[in-house]
Design a protein around this motif. Structure first.
Motif, PDB file in Angstrom:
ATOM      1  N   VAL A 141     122.237 -22.771  31.641  1.00 17.73           N
ATOM      2  CA  VAL A 141     121.794 -22.341  32.969  1.00 17.73           C
ATOM      3  C   VAL A 141     120.558 -21.483  32.731  1.00 17.73           C
ATOM      4  O   VAL A 141     120.624 -20.473  32.047  1.00 17.73           O
ATOM      5  N   ILE A 142     119.433 -21.944  33.290  1.00 14.14           N
ATOM      6  CA  ILE A 142     118.133 -21.450  32.839  1.00 14.14           C
ATOM      7  C   ILE A 142     117.356 -20.871  34.024  1.00 14.14           C
ATOM      8  O   ILE A 142     117.248 -21.506  35.069  1.00 14.14           O
ATOM      9  N   PRO A 143     116.787 -19.668  33.879  1.00 14.90           N
ATOM     10  CA  PRO A 143     115.983 -19.110  34.973  1.00 14.90           C
ATOM     11  C   PRO A 143     114.783 -20.007  35.269  1.00 14.90           C
ATOM     12  O   PRO A 143     114.102 -20.463  34.350  1.00 14.90           O
ATOM     13  N   GLY A 144     114.543 -20.283  36.538  1.00 16.71           N
ATOM     14  CA  GLY A 144     113.389 -21.084  36.943  1.00 16.71           C
ATOM     15  C   GLY A 144     113.538 -22.565  36.703  1.00 16.71           C
ATOM     16  O   GLY A 144     112.613 -23.331  36.943  1.00 16.71           O
ATOM     17  N   GLN A 145     114.697 -22.992  36.215  1.00 15.06           N
ATOM     18  CA  GLN A 145     114.892 -24.410  35.934  1.00 15.06           C
ATOM     19  C   GLN A 145     116.334 -24.784  36.265  1.00 15.06           C
ATOM     20  O   GLN A 145     117.212 -24.679  35.420  1.00 15.06           O
ATOM     21  N   PRO A 146     116.573 -25.175  37.524  1.00 18.50           N
ATOM     22  CA  PRO A 146     117.945 -25.518  37.878  1.00 18.50           C
ATOM     23  C   PRO A 146     118.473 -26.648  36.993  1.00 18.50           C
ATOM     24  O   PRO A 146     117.732 -27.553  36.623  1.00 18.50           O
ATOM     25  N   THR A 147     119.718 -26.567  36.668  1.00 18.65           N
ATOM     26  CA  THR A 147     120.350 -27.635  35.898  1.00 18.65           C
ATOM     27  C   THR A 147     121.566 -28.136  36.657  1.00 18.65           C
ATOM     28  O   THR A 147     122.056 -27.498  37.591  1.00 18.65           O
ATOM     29  N   LEU A 148     122.012 -29.279  36.223  1.00 19.23           N
ATOM     30  CA  LEU A 148     123.078 -29.968  36.923  1.00 19.23           C
ATOM     31  C   LEU A 148     124.194 -30.277  35.954  1.00 19.23           C
ATOM     32  O   LEU A 148     123.929 -30.602  34.803  1.00 19.23           O
ATOM     33  N   LEU A 149     125.421 -30.177  36.413  1.00 15.34           N
ATOM     34  CA  LEU A 149     126.551 -30.587  35.587  1.00 15.34           C
ATOM     35  C   LEU A 149     127.539 -31.303  36.496  1.00 15.34           C
ATOM     36  O   LEU A 149     128.057 -30.716  37.436  1.00 15.34           O
ATOM     37  N   SER A 150     127.743 -32.578  36.235  1.00 10.73           N
ATOM     38  CA  SER A 150     128.681 -33.356  37.047  1.00 10.73           C
ATOM     39  C   SER A 150     129.900 -33.699  36.223  1.00 10.73           C
ATOM     40  O   SER A 150     129.793 -34.002  35.041  1.00 10.73           O
ATOM     41  N   PHE A 151     131.054 -33.629  36.858  1.00 13.12           N
ATOM     42  CA  PHE A 151     132.276 -34.015  36.148  1.00 13.12           C
ATOM     43  C   PHE A 151     133.344 -34.362  37.165  1.00 13.12           C
ATOM     44  O   PHE A 151     133.229 -34.047  38.359  1.00 13.12           O
ATOM     45  N   THR A 152     134.380 -35.015  36.712  1.00 14.28           N
ATOM     46  CA  THR A 152     135.553 -35.293  37.526  1.00 14.28           C
ATOM     47  C   THR A 152     136.770 -34.808  36.760  1.00 14.28           C
ATOM     48  O   THR A 152     137.036 -35.299  35.662  1.00 14.28           O
ATOM     49  N   ALA A 153     137.468 -33.829  37.315  1.00 13.30           N
ATOM     50  CA  ALA A 153     138.647 -33.290  36.637  1.00 13.30           C
ATOM     51  C   ALA A 153     139.804 -34.270  36.781  1.00 13.30           C
ATOM     52  O   ALA A 153     140.001 -34.863  37.840  1.00 13.30           O
ATOM     53  N   THR A 154     140.569 -34.440  35.720  1.00 10.25           N
ATOM     54  CA  THR A 154     141.640 -35.432  35.741  1.00 10.25           C
ATOM     55  C   THR A 154     143.024 -34.816  35.551  1.00 10.25           C
ATOM     56  O   THR A 154     144.019 -35.527  35.603  1.00 10.25           O
ATOM     57  N   ARG A 155     143.090 -33.496  35.328  1.00 10.84           N
ATOM     58  CA  ARG A 155     144.394 -32.857  35.188  1.00 10.84           C
ATOM     59  C   ARG A 155     144.388 -31.521  35.903  1.00 10.84           C
ATOM     60  O   ARG A 155     143.436 -30.747  35.760  1.00 10.84           O
ATOM     61  N   THR A 156     145.431 -31.241  36.649  1.00  3.15           N
ATOM     62  CA  THR A 156     145.505 -29.955  37.335  1.00  3.15           C
ATOM     63  C   THR A 156     145.743 -28.837  36.316  1.00  3.15           C
ATOM     64  O   THR A 156     146.221 -29.083  35.209  1.00  3.15           O
ATOM     65  N   GLY A 157     145.404 -27.624  36.743  1.00  3.63           N
ATOM     66  CA  GLY A 157     145.624 -26.475  35.881  1.00  3.63           C
ATOM     67  C   GLY A 157     144.463 -25.505  35.953  1.00  3.63           C
ATOM     68  O   GLY A 157     143.491 -25.733  36.663  1.00  3.63           O
ATOM     69  N   SER A 158     144.604 -24.398  35.215  1.00  4.58           N
ATOM     70  CA  SER A 158     143.545 -23.399  35.144  1.00  4.58           C
ATOM     71  C   SER A 158     142.929 -23.433  33.755  1.00  4.58           C
ATOM     72  O   SER A 158     143.648 -23.459  32.760  1.00  4.58           O
ATOM     73  N   TYR A 159     141.618 -23.450  33.722  1.00  6.89           N
ATOM     74  CA  TYR A 159     140.926 -23.528  32.437  1.00  6.89           C
ATOM     75  C   TYR A 159     139.829 -22.478  32.405  1.00  6.89           C
ATOM     76  O   TYR A 159     139.179 -22.219  33.414  1.00  6.89           O
ATOM     77  N   PRO A 160     139.623 -21.849  31.260  1.00 10.11           N
ATOM     78  CA  PRO A 160     138.595 -20.813  31.177  1.00 10.11           C
ATOM     79  C   PRO A 160     137.184 -21.376  31.230  1.00 10.11           C
ATOM     80  O   PRO A 160     136.910 -22.445  30.683  1.00 10.11           O
ATOM     81  N   ILE A 161     136.310 -20.647  31.938  1.00 11.75           N
ATOM     82  CA  ILE A 161     134.874 -20.904  31.899  1.00 11.75           C
ATOM     83  C   ILE A 161     134.274 -19.781  31.060  1.00 11.75           C
ATOM     84  O   ILE A 161     134.569 -18.605  31.300  1.00 11.75           O
ATOM     85  N   ILE A 162     133.474 -20.138  30.115  1.00 11.12           N
ATOM     86  CA  ILE A 162     132.949 -19.151  29.181  1.00 11.12           C
ATOM     87  C   ILE A 162     131.433 -19.284  29.128  1.00 11.12           C
ATOM     88  O   ILE A 162     130.906 -20.393  29.103  1.00 11.12           O
ATOM     89  N   CYS A 163     130.743 -18.143  29.141  1.00 11.75           N
ATOM     90  CA  CYS A 163     129.299 -18.198  28.912  1.00 11.75           C
ATOM     91  C   CYS A 163     129.072 -18.398  27.421  1.00 11.75           C
ATOM     92  O   CYS A 163     129.566 -17.634  26.602  1.00 11.75           O
ATOM     93  N   ALA A 164     128.327 -19.443  27.104  1.00 10.86           N
ATOM     94  CA  ALA A 164     128.165 -19.813  25.700  1.00 10.86           C
ATOM     95  C   ALA A 164     126.750 -19.558  25.196  1.00 10.86           C
ATOM     96  O   ALA A 164     126.294 -20.186  24.260  1.00 10.86           O
ATOM     97  N   GLU A 165     126.044 -18.648  25.867  1.00 12.60           N
ATOM     98  CA  GLU A 165     124.705 -18.304  25.396  1.00 12.60           C
ATOM     99  C   GLU A 165     124.632 -16.793  25.386  1.00 12.60           C
ATOM    100  O   GLU A 165     124.813 -16.165  26.439  1.00 12.60           O
ATOM    101  N   LEU A 166     124.369 -16.222  24.215  1.00 11.82           N
ATOM    102  CA  LEU A 166     124.308 -14.762  24.105  1.00 11.82           C
ATOM    103  C   LEU A 166     123.301 -14.220  25.112  1.00 11.82           C
ATOM    104  O   LEU A 166     122.112 -14.470  25.008  1.00 11.82           O
ATOM    105  N   CYS A 167     123.821 -13.540  26.169  1.00 10.34           N
ATOM    106  CA  CYS A 167     122.956 -13.204  27.290  1.00 10.34           C
ATOM    107  C   CYS A 167     122.835 -11.713  27.521  1.00 10.34           C
ATOM    108  O   CYS A 167     122.246 -11.288  28.508  1.00 10.34           O
ATOM    109  N   GLY A 168     123.374 -10.902  26.629  1.00 15.03           N
ATOM    110  CA  GLY A 168     123.266  -9.462  26.802  1.00 15.03           C
ATOM    111  C   GLY A 168     124.501  -8.767  26.279  1.00 15.03           C
ATOM    112  O   GLY A 168     125.395  -9.412  25.730  1.00 15.03           O
TER     113      GLY A 168
END
Ligand SMILES: [Cu+2]
Length: 236
Positions: free
Chosen positions: A165-192
């Motif tokens: 996810v980049i400042p000044g450059q929108p990005t897109l991520l498309s997906f279709t979830a196939t299993r119910t449940g809760s899953y962690p979202i993690i920032c994977a770029e050292l941002c501070g």
């Protein structure tokens, strides 16, 4: 290996040295050439896949802009996030990212804002904002992602999906979830300094439960009260 273990095992009473073998050029050519061909094939094949996923669109690449704009026009028809104006420098025109070729017939759009140190999710269909991503099962989801400050990366390990996810450059991520449940979202770029705490959750619901969640979060629609009261008002 099993063959060699049996065939060349030490026999009782055999105390001799092994045969001194000085290398074998044809063999070395063969065991270099075969992996080289395999790796080359895998490389070319994955390049093709990655390109079909939209991954090869260069950031702010004006020559790629036209093609990408067409694709996005098709997938997010009528969206205000499209920008057809060739001179608008403020709004980026290319949505780079994984799955930018999604056809978007029944897509659920979600606008994702990444900032130090949180992900914020806005549902344009319901016009509300949450700190957790909720999606229905078996329905394509299209994340339109923007960063407010520095580069972040939206990562759901269980989905095997990661997109910068980049400042000044929108990005897109498309997906279709196939299993119910809760899953962690993690920032994977050292941002501070609090990058390690930049986490959220994606909750995959059954369609029914998602509708319910959506209804409770969406701001109340203007009630049709005027019609009812008008009907009740005596005209005499
Ligand atoms: Cu971050």
């Amino acid at each position: 290996m099993l063959f060699s273990l049996v065939r060349f095992r030490r026999r009782p009473g055999d105390l001799a040295d092994g045969v001194a073998i000085e290398g074998n050029l044809p063999l070395e050519i063969v065991w270099t050439a075969i992996p080289a061909v395999v790796v080359l094939f895998v490389g070319i094949y994955s390049y093709d896949i990655y390109e079909r996923m939209g991954g090869m669109v260069s950031l702010n690449d004006h020559s790629a802009m036209h093609h990408s704009a067409e694709v996005m026009q098709a997938s997010t028809s009528g969206s205000s996030m499209n920008n057809g104006s060739p001179d608008g420098e403020s709004e980026p025109r290319v949505w780079a990212g994984i799955g930018s070729s999604a056809d978007g017939t029944d897509t659920l759009p979600v606008e994702v804002t990444a900032m130090q140190f949180a992900f914020i999710f806005h549902y344009p269909d319901g016009d509300f904002t949450t700190g957790e991503l909720h999606v229905p099962i078996n329905r394509p989801v299209e994340l339109r992602m923007k960063a407010n400050d520095v580069i972040h990366a939206f990562w759901v390990p269980q989905f095997r999906l990661k997109q910068d996810v980049i400042p000044g450059q929108p990005t897109l991520l498309s997906f279709t979830a196939t299993r119910t449940g809760s899953y962690p979202i993690i920032c994977a770029e050292l941002c501070g300094p609090y990058h390690g705490g930049m986490r959220s959750t994606v909750v995959v619901h059954e369609q029914e439960a998602f509708n319910q969640w959506f209804e409770t979060n969406a701001p109340p629609k203007p009630a049709p009260a005027t019609v009812a009261s008008a009907a009740l008002t005596p005209t005499a």
